[in-house]
Design an enzyme around this catalytic site. Structure first.
Site, PDB file in Angstrom:
ATOM      1  N   ASP A   1       0.892  -1.277  -0.081  1.00  0.00           N
ATOM      2  CA  ASP A   1       0.035  -0.039  -0.027  1.00  0.00           C
ATOM      3  C   ASP A   1       0.984   1.147   0.101  1.00  0.00           C
ATOM      4  OD1 ASP A   1      -2.608   1.284   0.149  1.00  0.00           O
ATOM      5  OD2 ASP A   1      -2.666   1.325   2.301  1.00  0.00           O
ATOM      6  N   HIS A   2       0.844   2.087  -1.004  1.00  0.00           N
ATOM      7  CA  HIS A   2       1.388   3.325  -1.154  1.00  0.00           C
ATOM      8  C   HIS A   2       2.842   3.469  -0.873  1.00  0.00           C
ATOM      9  CE1 HIS A   2      -1.988   6.224  -0.927  1.00  0.00           C
ATOM     10  NE2 HIS A   2      -2.360   5.525  -0.040  1.00  0.00           N
TER      11      HIS A   2
ATOM     12  N   HIS B   1      -8.303   9.711   3.041  1.00  0.00           N
ATOM     13  CA  HIS B   1      -7.839   8.989   4.073  1.00  0.00           C
ATOM     14  C   HIS B   1      -8.410   9.352   5.422  1.00  0.00           C
ATOM     15  CE1 HIS B   1      -4.728   8.102   0.850  1.00  0.00           C
ATOM     16  NE2 HIS B   1      -5.135   6.873   0.955  1.00  0.00           N
TER      17      HIS B   1
ATOM     18  N   LYS C   1     -12.632  12.187   7.486  1.00  0.00           N
ATOM     19  CA  LYS C   1     -12.789  12.554   6.152  1.00  0.00           C
ATOM     20  C   LYS C   1     -13.475  13.788   5.663  1.00  0.00           C
ATOM     21  CE  LYS C   1     -12.762   7.681   5.212  1.00  0.00           C
ATOM     22  NZ  LYS C   1     -11.336   7.440   4.834  1.00  0.00           N
TER      23      LYS C   1
ATOM     24  N   HIS D   1      -9.422   4.781  -2.713  1.00  0.00           N
ATOM     25  CA  HIS D   1      -8.648   4.688  -1.295  1.00  0.00           C
ATOM     26  C   HIS D   1      -9.479   5.485  -0.607  1.00  0.00           C
ATOM     27  CE1 HIS D   1      -4.483   3.377  -2.234  1.00  0.00           C
ATOM     28  NE2 HIS D   1      -4.952   3.017  -3.460  1.00  0.00           N
TER      29      HIS D   1
ATOM     30  N   SER E   1     -13.169   4.099   3.885  1.00  0.00           N
ATOM     31  CA  SER E   1     -13.661   3.580   5.270  1.00  0.00           C
ATOM     32  C   SER E   1     -14.895   4.241   5.463  1.00  0.00           C
ATOM     33  CB  SER E   1     -12.853   3.551   6.600  1.00  0.00           C
ATOM     34  OG  SER E   1     -11.672   2.461   6.252  1.00  0.00           O
TER      35      SER E   1
ATOM     36  N   ASN F   1     -10.264   0.219  -0.676  1.00  0.00           N
ATOM     37  CA  ASN F   1      -9.199   0.102   0.367  1.00  0.00           C
ATOM     38  C   ASN F   1      -9.762   0.674   1.997  1.00  0.00           C
ATOM     39  OD1 ASN F   1      -7.409  -0.272  -1.419  1.00  0.00           O
ATOM     40  ND2 ASN F   1      -5.924   1.335  -0.795  1.00  0.00           N
TER      41      ASN F   1
ATOM     42  N   ASP G   1      -9.047   0.525   6.044  1.00  0.00           N
ATOM     43  CA  ASP G   1      -8.217   0.333   7.112  1.00  0.00           C
ATOM     44  C   ASP G   1      -8.584   1.184   8.340  1.00  0.00           C
ATOM     45  OD1 ASP G   1      -5.835   0.161   8.809  1.00  0.00           O
ATOM     46  OD2 ASP G   1      -4.605   1.858   7.804  1.00  0.00           O
TER      47      ASP G   1
HETATM   48 ZN    ZN Z   1      -4.383   4.995   0.343  1.00  0.00          ZN
END
Ligand code: ZN
Length: 316
Positions: free
Chosen positions: A83-84, A184, A188, A215, A218, A258, A260
Site C-alpha cells: 500500500d502506497h 484517508h 474525512k 482509497h 472506510s 481500500n 483500514d
Molecule cells: Zn491510500
C-alpha cells in the site's frame, strides 16, 4: 494455493460488478479477523501492507502470518499488496520480497514525474510477474506519512479522465487509484460527502474494462464510533464514506476498495469496552480476542457491501 496477483480478481470484479476488499494488516489478530471473515464468506482478498506496517511488525513476521493464512485457505485467492509505495526502491524491495502486487504512489509529483516513476516500477515488476497499482489525482486526509490535500479541497483535485488514458497508456500500470472525493483517515468530511461518480463513469467510457481503485474508503461505522466515544475515546467528529456510495461505485469500474480506518476503529472500540467494563483485566487475550472478533464481523459486513461475498471461485 500460493499467493495470486489481482488480474483474475479484477476481471471478474469488473464483469460482475463487485469490488475486492483490500484490508490493511499490521499484526496477527487483525489478519486472523480478516481471514476468518473471508473464509466464511468465500470472498477473494487483498491483504495490504503499508511501509508503516513493515516497520512496525517486520516483513518476516507479516509474511509468515500471511503464509499460514494462504495455506489454511486453499480455495481463496489471496493477494499480498504493498500500500502506497513512495519510491521505486520501496516497490523494488517489495517485489523482491515476494509481494504479488505493489502500489506506486507518485501522485504528489508532476504528471510527467508520476508517469516516469510509475513506468520504472511497472517495468521492474512486470518482468517478475508482479502487478502494479498507480495513483493519479490527489486524495484528502492523512494516513501514516501519506498527507493529502485539505478535506475542504478534495473536490478541486479530482482525477482528470483524459489524463487517465494518457497515464495508463504511457505507464502500463494494471490498475489506477483515482481521486473522486474520498479521503484517508477517520476525519474525512465535515458533512455528508458527495463522490464524483461522473469521473468513474467517464474513465469507464474511455477505458472500458480497466480496473479502478478507491482509497480512503472506510465508512467510520457508527457502531464503533459510538463505542469509542462511550468508553473514554474522543472521536466525536469522525466521518467516512457512506456505504451506499461504495455500493454504487463497485457496480461501476471500481474493482478494489481500500479499508483500514474501519479495522482500526473496530479493534479500538472493543479494547476500550473491555478496559472500561472490566478494569481489572490484564490478559491480552481477553481484549485482543474480542477485538479480533469485532474485525471479523465488520469485514463480513463489508464483503456484502462490496458484493464480493461468495466470489472467490469466480476469481480463480
Ligand atoms: Zn491510500
Amino acid at each position: 494455493m500460493a499467493l495470486v496477483d489481482t488480474k483474475k480478481m479484477f476481471k471478474a470484479a469488473y464483469k460482475e460488478g463487485f469490488a475486492v476488499g483490500a484490508f490493511n494488516v499490521n499484526n496477527m489478530e487483525i489478519t486472523q479477523g480478516i481471514i476468518a471473515a473471508i473464509a466464511e464468506e468465500k470472498a477473494p482478498l487483498i491483504l495490504q501492507i503499508s511501509r508503516g506496517a513493515r516497520e512496525y511488525a517486520s516483513m518476516s513476521y507479516l509474511r509468515a502470518i500471511i503464509d499460514v493464512a494462504v495455506a489454511e485457505n486453499p480455495d481463496i485467492p489471496i493477494v499480498m499488496h504493498l500500500d502506497h509505495g513512495d519510491t521505486f526502491e520501496t516497490c523494488k524491495q517489495c517485489v523482491d520480497d515476494g509481494f504479488t502486487s505493489v502500489m506506486v504512489d507518485a501522485s504528489h509529483s508532476s504528471f510527467e514525474e508520476n508517469i516516469a516513476t510509475t513506468k520504472k516500477v511497472v517495468d521492474y515488476a512486470h518482468a517478475r510477474g508482479v502487478v502494479v497499482e498507480a495513483e493519479l489525482g490527489q486524495l484528502g486526509g492523512i494516513e501514516e506519512d501519506v498527507v493529502g490535500v485539505h478535506s475542504d479541497d478534495v473536490m478541486k483535485h479530482l482525477t482528470d479522465p483524459d489524463q487517465v488514458v494518457e497515464f495508463v497508456g504511457k505507464t502500463g500500470c494494471d490498475s489506477l487509484a483515482i481521486a473522486i472525493g474520498t479521503s484517508h483517515g477517520a476525519y474525512k468530511f465535515k458533512s455528508e460527502p458527495k463522490l464524483a461518480f461522473d469521473v468513474i463513469e467517464e474513465v469507464g467510457r474511455k477505458l472500458p474494462g480497466y480496473p479502478l481503485v478507491m482509497h480512503g474508503s472506510s465508512s467510520v461505522l457508527k457502531e464503533f464510533k459510538d463505542l469509542i466515544n462511550k468508553y473514554g475515546g474522543k472521536m466525536p467528529d469522525a466521518m467516512g464514506v457512506p456505504e451506499e456510495a461504495i455500493g454504487r461505485a463497485v457496480k461501476m469500474a471500481i474493482c478494489k476498495v481500500n479499508i483500514d480506518t474501519d479495522l482500526r476503529m473496530a479493534l479500538t472500540a472493543k479494547i476500550r469496552q473491555v478496559f472500561c467494563e472490566t478494569p481489572g483485566e490484564f490478559d491480552p487475550r481477553k481484549y485482543l480476542g474480542p477485538g479480533r472478533e469485532a474485525i471479523k464481523k465488520m469485514v463480513k459486513h463489508k464483503l456484502h457491501v462490496l458484493g464480493c461475498a461468495g466470489k472467490a471461485a469466480a476469481c480463480l
